[in-house]
Design an enzyme around this catalytic site. Structure first.
Site, PDB file in Angstrom:
ATOM      1  N   ARG A 120       0.808  -1.240   0.000  1.00 52.67           N
ATOM      2  CA  ARG A 120       0.000   0.000   0.000  1.00 52.67           C
ATOM      3  C   ARG A 120       0.835   1.281   0.000  1.00 52.67           C
ATOM      4  NH1 ARG A 120      -3.171  -2.977   3.850  1.00 52.67           N
ATOM      5  NH2 ARG A 120      -4.782  -4.080   2.669  1.00 52.67           N
ATOM      6  N   LYS A 142       3.569  11.236 -11.348  1.00 52.39           N
ATOM      7  CA  LYS A 142       2.668  10.400 -12.163  1.00 52.39           C
ATOM      8  C   LYS A 142       3.376   9.079 -12.434  1.00 52.39           C
ATOM      9  CE  LYS A 142      -0.243  13.493 -14.844  1.00 52.39           C
ATOM     10  NZ  LYS A 142      -0.547  13.995 -16.206  1.00 52.39           N
ATOM     11  N   GLU A 184       9.861  17.445 -25.004  1.00 53.81           N
ATOM     12  CA  GLU A 184       9.222  17.832 -23.731  1.00 53.81           C
ATOM     13  C   GLU A 184       9.824  19.143 -23.213  1.00 53.81           C
ATOM     14  OE1 GLU A 184       6.580  16.208 -22.713  1.00 53.81           O
ATOM     15  OE2 GLU A 184       6.813  14.040 -22.957  1.00 53.81           O
ATOM     16  N   LYS A 226       7.969  22.673 -14.345  1.00 52.18           N
ATOM     17  CA  LYS A 226       7.125  21.529 -13.977  1.00 52.18           C
ATOM     18  C   LYS A 226       6.806  21.568 -12.482  1.00 52.18           C
ATOM     19  CE  LYS A 226       5.770  16.912 -14.575  1.00 52.18           C
ATOM     20  NZ  LYS A 226       5.856  15.631 -15.239  1.00 52.18           N
ATOM     21  N   GLU A 236      -3.940  16.942 -11.247  1.00 53.49           N
ATOM     22  CA  GLU A 236      -4.518  17.313 -12.547  1.00 53.49           C
ATOM     23  C   GLU A 236      -6.025  17.558 -12.470  1.00 53.49           C
ATOM     24  OE1 GLU A 236      -2.512  15.539 -15.964  1.00 53.49           O
ATOM     25  OE2 GLU A 236      -4.423  15.553 -17.011  1.00 53.49           O
ATOM     26  N   ARG A 240      -2.693  21.314 -14.401  1.00 56.34           N
ATOM     27  CA  ARG A 240      -1.672  20.352 -14.815  1.00 56.34           C
ATOM     28  C   ARG A 240      -1.940  19.764 -16.192  1.00 56.34           C
ATOM     29  NH1 ARG A 240       1.472  15.715 -11.223  1.00 56.34           N
ATOM     30  NH2 ARG A 240       2.691  14.917 -12.969  1.00 56.34           N
ATOM     31  N   ASN A 244       0.102  18.271 -20.885  1.00 54.30           N
ATOM     32  CA  ASN A 244      -0.170  17.238 -21.891  1.00 54.30           C
ATOM     33  C   ASN A 244      -0.262  17.806 -23.301  1.00 54.30           C
ATOM     34  OD1 ASN A 244      -0.314  15.031 -20.078  1.00 54.30           O
ATOM     35  ND2 ASN A 244      -2.299  15.769 -19.410  1.00 54.30           N
ATOM     36  N   HIS A 247      -0.085  15.590 -26.396  1.00 57.43           N
ATOM     37  CA  HIS A 247      -0.217  14.200 -25.959  1.00 57.43           C
ATOM     38  C   HIS A 247      -1.482  13.530 -26.479  1.00 57.43           C
ATOM     39  CE1 HIS A 247       3.097  15.378 -23.418  1.00 57.43           C
ATOM     40  NE2 HIS A 247       3.156  14.198 -22.823  1.00 57.43           N
ATOM     41  N   HIS A 251      -0.397  10.280 -28.036  1.00 58.81           N
ATOM     42  CA  HIS A 251      -0.754   8.960 -27.502  1.00 58.81           C
ATOM     43  C   HIS A 251      -1.454   8.116 -28.558  1.00 58.81           C
ATOM     44  CE1 HIS A 251      -0.587  10.138 -22.938  1.00 58.81           C
ATOM     45  NE2 HIS A 251       0.583  10.028 -23.496  1.00 58.81           N
ATOM     46  N   HIS A 264       8.066   7.992 -27.392  1.00 60.30           N
ATOM     47  CA  HIS A 264       7.046   8.862 -26.773  1.00 60.30           C
ATOM     48  C   HIS A 264       7.293  10.332 -27.135  1.00 60.30           C
ATOM     49  CE1 HIS A 264       4.267  10.464 -23.796  1.00 60.30           C
ATOM     50  NE2 HIS A 264       5.245  11.221 -23.328  1.00 60.30           N
TER      51      HIS A 264
HETATM   52  P1  NAD Z   1      12.795   4.932 -22.079  1.00 62.03           P
HETATM   53  O1  NAD Z   1      12.644   4.870 -20.632  1.00 62.03           O
HETATM   54  O2  NAD Z   1      12.292   3.813 -22.910  1.00 62.03           O
HETATM   55  O3  NAD Z   1      14.326   5.154 -22.412  1.00 62.03           O
HETATM   56  C1  NAD Z   1      14.749   5.253 -23.745  1.00 62.03           C
HETATM   57  C2  NAD Z   1      15.872   4.276 -24.109  1.00 62.03           C
HETATM   58  O4  NAD Z   1      17.115   4.807 -23.668  1.00 62.03           O
HETATM   59  C3  NAD Z   1      15.750   2.912 -23.480  1.00 62.03           C
HETATM   60  O5  NAD Z   1      16.162   1.943 -24.412  1.00 62.03           O
HETATM   61  C4  NAD Z   1      16.725   2.979 -22.312  1.00 62.03           C
HETATM   62  O6  NAD Z   1      17.215   1.732 -21.927  1.00 62.03           O
HETATM   63  C5  NAD Z   1      17.816   3.843 -22.896  1.00 62.03           C
HETATM   64  N1  NAD Z   1      18.594   4.612 -21.949  1.00 62.03           N
HETATM   65  C6  NAD Z   1      18.141   5.237 -20.833  1.00 62.03           C
HETATM   66  N2  NAD Z   1      19.117   5.972 -20.299  1.00 62.03           N
HETATM   67  C7  NAD Z   1      20.208   5.820 -21.075  1.00 62.03           C
HETATM   68  C8  NAD Z   1      21.536   6.351 -21.046  1.00 62.03           C
HETATM   69  N3  NAD Z   1      21.889   7.251 -20.135  1.00 62.03           N
HETATM   70  N4  NAD Z   1      22.408   5.954 -22.001  1.00 62.03           N
HETATM   71  C9  NAD Z   1      22.024   5.091 -22.983  1.00 62.03           C
HETATM   72  N5  NAD Z   1      20.776   4.571 -23.081  1.00 62.03           N
HETATM   73  C10 NAD Z   1      19.885   4.938 -22.129  1.00 62.03           C
HETATM   74  O7  NAD Z   1      12.119   6.280 -22.683  1.00 62.03           O
HETATM   75  P2  NAD Z   1      11.961   7.758 -22.114  1.00 62.03           P
HETATM   76  O8  NAD Z   1      11.825   8.611 -23.294  1.00 62.03           O
HETATM   77  O9  NAD Z   1      12.961   8.075 -21.097  1.00 62.03           O
HETATM   78  O10 NAD Z   1      10.550   7.695 -21.346  1.00 62.03           O
HETATM   79  C11 NAD Z   1       9.340   7.536 -22.030  1.00 62.03           C
HETATM   80  C12 NAD Z   1       8.265   7.142 -21.045  1.00 62.03           C
HETATM   81  O11 NAD Z   1       8.072   8.188 -20.110  1.00 62.03           O
HETATM   82  C13 NAD Z   1       6.927   6.885 -21.680  1.00 62.03           C
HETATM   83  O12 NAD Z   1       6.427   5.655 -21.243  1.00 62.03           O
HETATM   84  C14 NAD Z   1       6.055   8.025 -21.194  1.00 62.03           C
HETATM   85  O13 NAD Z   1       4.715   7.665 -21.071  1.00 62.03           O
HETATM   86  C15 NAD Z   1       6.675   8.334 -19.884  1.00 62.03           C
HETATM   87  N6  NAD Z   1       6.432   9.703 -19.413  1.00 62.03           N
HETATM   88  C16 NAD Z   1       5.950   9.848 -18.149  1.00 62.03           C
HETATM   89  C17 NAD Z   1       5.728  11.111 -17.643  1.00 62.03           C
HETATM   90  C18 NAD Z   1       5.292  11.277 -16.216  1.00 62.03           C
HETATM   91  O14 NAD Z   1       4.958  12.405 -15.820  1.00 62.03           O
HETATM   92  N7  NAD Z   1       5.301  10.240 -15.415  1.00 62.03           N
HETATM   93  C19 NAD Z   1       5.987  12.236 -18.422  1.00 62.03           C
HETATM   94  C20 NAD Z   1       6.474  12.058 -19.720  1.00 62.03           C
HETATM   95  C21 NAD Z   1       6.688  10.770 -20.197  1.00 62.03           C
HETATM   96  N1  GLY Z   2       3.819  14.839 -18.380  1.00 62.01           N
HETATM   97  C1  GLY Z   2       2.555  15.252 -17.896  1.00 62.01           C
HETATM   98  C2  GLY Z   2       2.477  15.451 -16.423  1.00 62.01           C
HETATM   99  O1  GLY Z   2       3.370  15.161 -15.675  1.00 62.01           O
HETATM  100  O2  GLY Z   2       1.459  15.895 -15.949  1.00 62.01           O
END
Ligand code: NAD
Ligand code: GLY
Length: 359
Positions: A120, A142, A184, A226, A236, A240, A244, A247, A251, A264
Site C-alpha cells: 500500500r 505520475k 518535452e 514543472k 490534474e 496540470r 499534456n 499528448h 498517444h 514517446h
Molecule cells: P525509455 O525509458 O524507454 O528510455 C529510452 C531508451 O534509452 C531505453 O532503451 C533505455 O534503456 C535507454 N537509456 C536510458 N538511459 C540511457 C543512457 N543514459 N544511455 C544510454 N541509453 C539509455 O524512454 P523515455 O523517453 O525516457 O521515457 C518515455 C516514457 O516516459 C513513456 O512511457 C512516457 O509515457 C513516460 N512519461 C511519463 C511522464 C510522467 O509524468 N510520469 C511524463 C512524460 C513521459
Molecule cells: N507529463 C505530464 C504530467 O506530468 O502531468
C-alpha cells in the site's frame, strides 16, 4: 556544481538535485530508517551505470538489491510490473524498503507505480537517465503502465522522496532519444514561458549536440516550470492538464502504431505540431507561430508529419485519453506562445487538422 529545485505538493515535498556526477552520491538521499534499497533498472542502463549506483548506495551499509526489467516501451505493462513485486517478495522486502528507479521514463513510471502499491505504498527515488525523464517524467509523481487499449491508463499519483539528475549520463544516449526528450523541453516554453521558447529556438542545435551549458539551463528551467505546475495542481484537477500539450495526438500515434514504434517524445513532438494547427483553427493561434512550432520540432530532430492511421481510427484512439470526459476528446490548445488551455474542439476542425498533418 549542483543546482537544487524544490517540489512542494500535498503528496510530498522533495528536492531535485541537478548536476554532473550525482550518481556517485546516491547514498545521501536514502533515509536512515530504510531497511533495504532496491535498484530497478534495465539491462542497457544497468550495464552502463548499475555498478556505480549500487556502489554509491552500498555506502549506506544497507542491503542493496537490483532488479532488471526488459527494456523498452513495449514492456511497460502489467506483466513486467509483476517482476518488481516478485523480486520484492522473494527478498522479503518490508515497508521500509526504498526503491531506486535508475533509467528513463519507462523505468521511472513502472518503479513509481510499484512503490505506490507495494504494501500500500513505500518510498522511492527517481534517478532519471534520459533527457525526457530528467526534464519531465521523474518530477511530479505520475506513475503508470500501459494497457493495450490505452497509454498510461493504469497508474497512481505517488511522489518520489528525491530526484537525482546526473547530467553526465546523457552522453551515452542515442541521438534519437535526445531529440525525443527535447520535445518535452520545448513544450514548457510553448505552454508557459515565451522567453524560454525563444531561447530554445536559438539553442536547438546546441541542445542536440548536448552542449553542457545549454543542457544544464534546459533541464533546470524545465524542472522549475514543472515543479511550479505540479505544486499548484498535483492531481490534474485543472492546470496540470496543460503539461499534456501534444499528448492527445501523440498517444494516438503511440498506441495506434504499437508501443515503441515511435518514441514517446517523437509522438509528442509531432502532436505539438498538430495541436498548433488545431489552435490556429480554434483559439486564434497565429499562423506564423504554427510555422515556428513546426520549424522548432524539426530542428530538434522530431517528426512533423503524422502517420496515416485512418481518420476514424485516429478519432477513436484519441477518445481513450485520460483527459476525455463523457466521450468528448479534450486537447491542450494555445491562444499564443506561452499560454495554454485544455478544451474540446469541433469535430470538423480536428478532421481538418488530420488532413493537413497526416502523411
Ligand atoms: P525509455 O525509458 O524507454 O528510455 C529510452 C531508451 O534509452 C531505453 O532503451 C533505455 O534503456 C535507454 N537509456 C536510458 N538511459 C540511457 C543512457 N543514459 N544511455 C544510454 N541509453 C539509455 O524512454 P523515455 O523517453 O525516457 O521515457 C518515455 C516514457 O516516459 C513513456 O512511457 C512516457 O509515457 C513516460 N512519461 C511519463 C511522464 C510522467 O509524468 N510520469 C511524463 C512524460 C513521459
Ligand atoms: N507529463 C505530464 C504530467 O506530468 O502531468
Amino acid at each position: 556544481m549542483t543546482v537544487v529545485v524544490d517540489v512542494d505538493t500535498p503528496g510530498g515535498r522533495y528536492p531535485i538535485h541537478i548536476g554532473p556526477g550525482r550518481l556517485d552520491s546516491l547514498d545521501a538521499c536514502i533515509p536512515a530508517d530504510a531497511t533495504s534499497i532496491v535498484v530497478v533498472t534495465n539491462p542497457v542502463v544497468g550495464e552502463l551505470y548499475g555498478a556505480r549506483a549500487v556502489a554509491a548506495l552500498q555506502r549506506t551499509g544497507k542491503r542493496v538489491l537490483r532488479i532488471d526489467l526488459p527494456d523498452g516501451e513495449a514492456h511497460k505493462d502489467w506483466q513486467t510490473l509483476n517482476l518488481i513485486f516478485d523480486g520484492l517478495l522473494e527478498n522479503r522486502c518490508d515497508r521500509r524498503a526504498v526503491l531506486v528507479a535508475l533509467g528513463g521514463g519507462v523505468i521511472g513510471d513502472m518503479t513509481g507505480f510499484a512503490a505506490a502499491v507495494y504494501m500500500r505504498g513505500i518510498r522511492f527515488v527517481q534517478v532519471p537517465t534520459t533527457v525526457l525523464a530528467q526534464v519531465d517524467s521523474s518530477v511530479g509523481g505520475k506513475t503508470a503502465v500501459n494497457h493495450p487499449l490505452g497509454k498510461n491508463m493504469i497508474g497512481a499519483f505517488h511522489q518520489p522522496i528525491a530526484v537525482e539528475i546526473d547530467t553526465d549520463v546523457l552522453r551515452t544516449l542515442p541521438a534519437r532519444e535526445i531529440s525525443a526528450g527535447l520535445a518535452e523541453v520545448i513544450k514548457y516554453g510553448l505552454i508557459l514561458d515565451p522567453e524560454f521558447w525563444q531561447w530554445c529556438e536559438a539553442h536547438a542545435a546546441a541542445l542536440r549536440a548536448l552542449d553542457r551549458d545549454a543542457l544544464a539551463h534546459a533541464i533546470r528551467r524545465s524542472c522549475e516550470l514543472k515543479a511550479q505546475v505540479v505544486g499548484k495542481d498535483e492531481r490534474e484537477s485543472g492546470l496540470r492538464a496543460i503539461l499534456n500539450l501534444g499528448h492527445t495526438f501523440g498517444h494516438a500515434i503511440e498506441s495506434g502504431l504499437g508501443y515503441g514504434v515511435w518514441l514517446h517524445g517523437e509522438a509528442v513532438g509531432c502532436g505539438m505540431v498538430q495541436a498548433a494547427e488545431l489552435s490556429a483553427l480554434v483559439t486564434g493561434f497565429p499562423r506564423a507561430d504554427v510555422d515556428r512550432v513546426r520549424k522548432l520540432v524539426a530542428a530538434i530532430g522530431c517528426p512533423v508529419t503524422a502517420p496515416d492511421l485512418g481518420a476514424e481510427r485516429w478519432l477513436s484512439l484519441m477518445q481513450v485519453d485520460k483527459k476525455a470526459e463523457g466521450g468528448e476528446i479534450k486537447f491542450v490548445l494555445m491562444p499564443r506562445i506561452g499560454q495554454a488551455v485544455s478544451r474540446t474542439a469541433p469535430d470538423d476542425a480536428v478532421r481538418d487538422v488530420l488532413k493537413r498533418t497526416v502523411a
